[in-house]
Design an enzyme around this catalytic site. Structure first.
Site, PDB file in Angstrom:
ATOM      1  N   HIS A 163       0.862  -1.232  -0.046  1.00 42.89           N
ATOM      2  CA  HIS A 163       0.021   0.143  -0.161  1.00 42.89           C
ATOM      3  C   HIS A 163       0.847   1.417  -0.083  1.00 42.89           C
ATOM      4  O   HIS A 163       2.033   1.202   0.117  1.00 42.89           O
ATOM      5  CB  HIS A 163      -0.953   0.067   1.198  1.00 42.89           C
ATOM      6  CG  HIS A 163      -1.977  -1.191   1.379  1.00 42.89           C
ATOM      7  ND1 HIS A 163      -2.266  -1.845   2.504  1.00 42.89           N
ATOM      8  CD2 HIS A 163      -3.078  -1.377   0.406  1.00 42.89           C
ATOM      9  CE1 HIS A 163      -3.366  -2.633   2.170  1.00 42.89           C
ATOM     10  NE2 HIS A 163      -3.750  -2.104   1.049  1.00 42.89           N
ATOM     11  N   CYS A 250      -2.256  -0.070  10.009  1.00 44.14           N
ATOM     12  CA  CYS A 250      -3.331  -0.818   9.399  1.00 44.14           C
ATOM     13  C   CYS A 250      -4.109  -1.477  10.510  1.00 44.14           C
ATOM     14  O   CYS A 250      -5.264  -1.962  10.289  1.00 44.14           O
ATOM     15  CB  CYS A 250      -2.931  -1.875   8.349  1.00 44.14           C
ATOM     16  SG  CYS A 250      -1.624  -2.782   9.051  1.00 44.14           S
TER      17      CYS A 250
HETATM   18  N1  GLY Z   1      -2.045  -9.013   4.585  1.00 42.27           N
HETATM   19  C1  GLY Z   1      -2.702  -7.830   4.544  1.00 42.27           C
HETATM   20  C2  GLY Z   1      -3.252  -7.627   3.107  1.00 42.27           C
HETATM   21  O1  GLY Z   1      -2.782  -8.188   2.076  1.00 42.27           O
HETATM   22  O2  GLY Z   1      -4.342  -7.025   2.903  1.00 42.27           O
END
Ligand code: GLY
Length: 258
Positions: A163, A250
């Site tokens: 991300h 996150c």
């Molecule tokens: N393991 C976090 C994701 O890939 O969204």
């Protein structure tokens, strides 16, 4: 009334070992150890004055503890994302059921895809990663949903990491911490850009809470450079969670409640 900061969190799934992985090789994850690290993270947020909500684990959704990804929560609205991988899409409704108590909801629709981990907020600007998870339609929809509230959206090209916030973090006072090989730092022109120290790219995801910045254990030069900016730095061991491509942002979705 004084505003309060809420952090929604979700317990680590017993199935986290089957999580989505984009750039990491799969390694066995010790669920109890991951849960202990998540517990310490929640306690740290509490000590910083946040009201921490603990949602139950979701065994059907290995990645559901990454509650930052299914929604973008702003002061005025929560935009419920259409997530970038099919296996995670059901997480959005689970979180929407909670968020509707706090914000009006807007829902993204096909062909948009977006993960909240791709949205870096800097005051009224939303920098949005064009990544493996978030597409151009997702960025356009987020811009359309948030423009009426005075937000502007700036796309950022991301490659080599999951991300945008895997490689870039807001650290306050017009400053972003960036690992340039993963993130097009040109997108942040006008802001002060601090480079992630060489060899510490996995530590690029840090979480700012007030004047305190949480840094993952094992990235001492990143911690030092944030300390020099005047932030109070706390380090947290999240190594087991990082095997699931986690960062510090996150594992919670943080927003103001009146
Ligand atoms: N393991 C976090 C994701 O890939 O969204």
């Amino acid at each position: 009334m004084q505003p309060m900061w809420m952090a929604i969190t979700r317990e680590v799934s017993p199935t986290i070992g089957r999580c989505e992985l984009t750039h990491f090789k799969r390694e066995a994850i010790d669920v109890e150890r991951a849960r202990a690290q998540h517990h310490a993270y929640r306690e740290c947020l509490r000590r910083l004055g946040l009201e921490v909500m603990e949602l139950p684990a979701e065994p059907d959704y290995p990645d559901a503890m990454f509650v930052e990804d299914p929604a973008v929560v702003l002061d005025e609205v929560a935009v419920i994302a259409r997530m970038g991988v099919e296996s995670r899409r059901g997480e959005a409704e689970l979180l929407a059921r909670v968020l509707k108590e706090y914000r009006p909801l807007q829902r993204m629709s096909e062909p948009a895809t977006l993960d909240g981990g791709d949205v870096l907020r800097a005051e009224r600007t939303l920098y949005v990663g064009l990544s493996a998870r978030t597409n151009a339609a997702g960025i356009r929809q987020l811009a359309a949903e948030t423009k009426p509230f005075g937000y502007r959206v700036r796309p950022v090209t991301v490659s080599g990491c999951l991300h945008l916030k895997s490689g870039a973090s807001w650290v306050g006072e017009e400053t972003v911490l960036v690992h340039r090989p993963w993130v097009d730092a040109e997108a942040f022109r006008g802001l002060r850009v601090i480079d992630v120290p060489e060899g510490e790219e996995q530590g690029a995801n840090v979480l700012l809470v007030g004047n305190t910045v949480l840094v993952a254990e094992g990235f001492p030069r990143t911690a030092e450079s944030l300390g020099k900016l005047g932030r109070e730095v706390r380090t947290l061991g999240i190594g087991e969670l990082m095997k699931a491509e986690a960062g510090l942002t996150c594992s919670s979705v943080i927003f103001r409640v009146e």
